[in-house]
Design a protein around this motif. Structure first.
Motif, PDB file in Angstrom:
ATOM      1  N   CYS A   1       0.833  -1.215   0.000  1.00 42.44           N
ATOM      2  CA  CYS A   1       0.000   0.000   0.000  1.00 42.44           C
ATOM      3  C   CYS A   1       0.864   1.261   0.000  1.00 42.44           C
ATOM      4  CB  CYS A   1      -0.934  -0.003   1.202  1.00 42.44           C
ATOM      5  SG  CYS A   1      -2.231  -1.260   1.097  1.00 42.44           S
ATOM      6  N   VAL A   2       1.948   1.235   0.756  1.00 42.95           N
ATOM      7  CA  VAL A   2       2.879   2.368   0.751  1.00 42.95           C
ATOM      8  C   VAL A   2       3.470   2.536  -0.655  1.00 42.95           C
ATOM      9  CG1 VAL A   2       5.117   3.193   1.615  1.00 42.95           C
ATOM     10  CG2 VAL A   2       3.430   2.257   3.206  1.00 42.95           C
ATOM     11  N   GLY A   3       3.839   1.421  -1.281  1.00 44.55           N
ATOM     12  CA  GLY A   3       4.386   1.467  -2.637  1.00 44.55           C
ATOM     13  C   GLY A   3       3.392   2.044  -3.637  1.00 44.55           C
TER      14      GLY A   3
ATOM     15  N   ALA B   1       5.323  -2.434  -4.734  1.00 45.88           N
ATOM     16  CA  ALA B   1       3.926  -2.829  -4.548  1.00 45.88           C
ATOM     17  C   ALA B   1       3.647  -4.164  -5.226  1.00 45.88           C
ATOM     18  CB  ALA B   1       2.998  -1.750  -5.097  1.00 45.88           C
ATOM     19  N   ALA B   2       4.122  -4.335  -6.449  1.00 51.00           N
ATOM     20  CA  ALA B   2       3.896  -5.593  -7.170  1.00 51.00           C
ATOM     21  C   ALA B   2       4.526  -6.766  -6.416  1.00 51.00           C
ATOM     22  CB  ALA B   2       4.467  -5.495  -8.581  1.00 51.00           C
ATOM     23  N   PHE B   3       5.736  -6.584  -5.938  1.00 51.09           N
ATOM     24  CA  PHE B   3       6.434  -7.622  -5.185  1.00 51.09           C
ATOM     25  C   PHE B   3       5.662  -7.988  -3.917  1.00 51.09           C
ATOM     26  CE2 PHE B   3       9.383  -8.757  -1.779  1.00 51.09           C
ATOM     27  CZ  PHE B   3      10.061  -9.825  -2.347  1.00 51.09           C
ATOM     28  N   CYS B   4       5.273  -6.967  -3.162  1.00 45.87           N
ATOM     29  CA  CYS B   4       4.587  -7.204  -1.885  1.00 45.87           C
ATOM     30  C   CYS B   4       3.201  -7.815  -2.070  1.00 45.87           C
ATOM     31  CB  CYS B   4       4.488  -5.901  -1.098  1.00 45.87           C
ATOM     32  SG  CYS B   4       6.080  -5.320  -0.497  1.00 45.87           S
ATOM     33  N   PHE B   5       2.441  -7.304  -3.030  1.00 46.75           N
ATOM     34  CA  PHE B   5       1.101  -7.839  -3.255  1.00 46.75           C
ATOM     35  C   PHE B   5       1.154  -9.270  -3.775  1.00 46.75           C
ATOM     36  CE2 PHE B   5      -0.804  -3.347  -3.842  1.00 46.75           C
ATOM     37  CZ  PHE B   5      -0.980  -3.235  -2.478  1.00 46.75           C
ATOM     38  N   ALA B   6       2.159  -9.596  -4.572  1.00 47.76           N
ATOM     39  CA  ALA B   6       2.293 -10.965  -5.086  1.00 47.76           C
ATOM     40  C   ALA B   6       2.558 -11.950  -3.945  1.00 47.76           C
ATOM     41  CB  ALA B   6       3.416 -11.041  -6.112  1.00 47.76           C
ATOM     42  N   ARG B   7       3.184 -11.479  -2.876  1.00 49.29           N
ATOM     43  CA  ARG B   7       3.497 -12.344  -1.747  1.00 49.29           C
ATOM     44  C   ARG B   7       2.471 -12.302  -0.625  1.00 49.29           C
ATOM     45  NH1 ARG B   7       7.197 -11.785  -4.812  1.00 49.29           N
ATOM     46  NH2 ARG B   7       9.115 -12.956  -4.961  1.00 49.29           N
TER      47      ARG B   7
END
Length: 130
Positions: free
Chosen positions: A11-13, A35-41
């Motif tokens: 969300c910060v990203g 964001a893409a990295f974090c949401f994918a995980r």
């Protein structure tokens, strides 16, 4: 707990990426990558939602698909990183930290070489200036 941290960082990203899409001095690309990295995980739902946003499609989709980046996006990232690294370089130089200046200079050169030669330049799509 890990999942909550990934959602928060994602969300910060997205927030910083959205600001970066508007402000010329803040690049959207690295924050959207975060964001893409974090949401994918963290969450399949958030990952699907993010990949369907206009922000993702305009700034990250081509790079994520292995196609590359537009010249404008590459230049914006290189200029921002150069500006930010020059601040660190100047501050270390004023303190007499020669080794830090050399390391930072090498990182800067490799950063430029990567974006110039390592990331493919793609033409701008119609209706998209990023």
């Amino acid at each position: 707990m890990k999942r909550v941290l990934y959602v928060f960082l994602g969300c910060v990203g997205v927030g910083l990426g959205a600001i970066g899409a508007v402000l010329p001095m803040l690049p959207a690309f690295p924050f959207l990558m975060l964001a893409a990295f974090c949401f994918a995980r963290s969450s399949r739902k958030l990952d699907i939602w993010f990949k369907n946003t206009k922000l993702y499609k305009n700034n990250l989709e081509d790079f994520a698909a292995g196609k590359g980046m537009t010249r404008k996006t590459k230049c914006k990232i290189m200029l921002t990183v150069t500006f930010l690294m020059s601040i660190g370089f100047l501050m270390m130089g004023l303190q007499g930290i020669v080794t830090g200046c050399i390391v930072l200079g090498c990182v800067w050169i490799f950063h430029l070489l990567y974006f110039i030669f390592g990331v493919k330049t793609i033409p701008v799509r119609k209706g998209n200036d990023v």
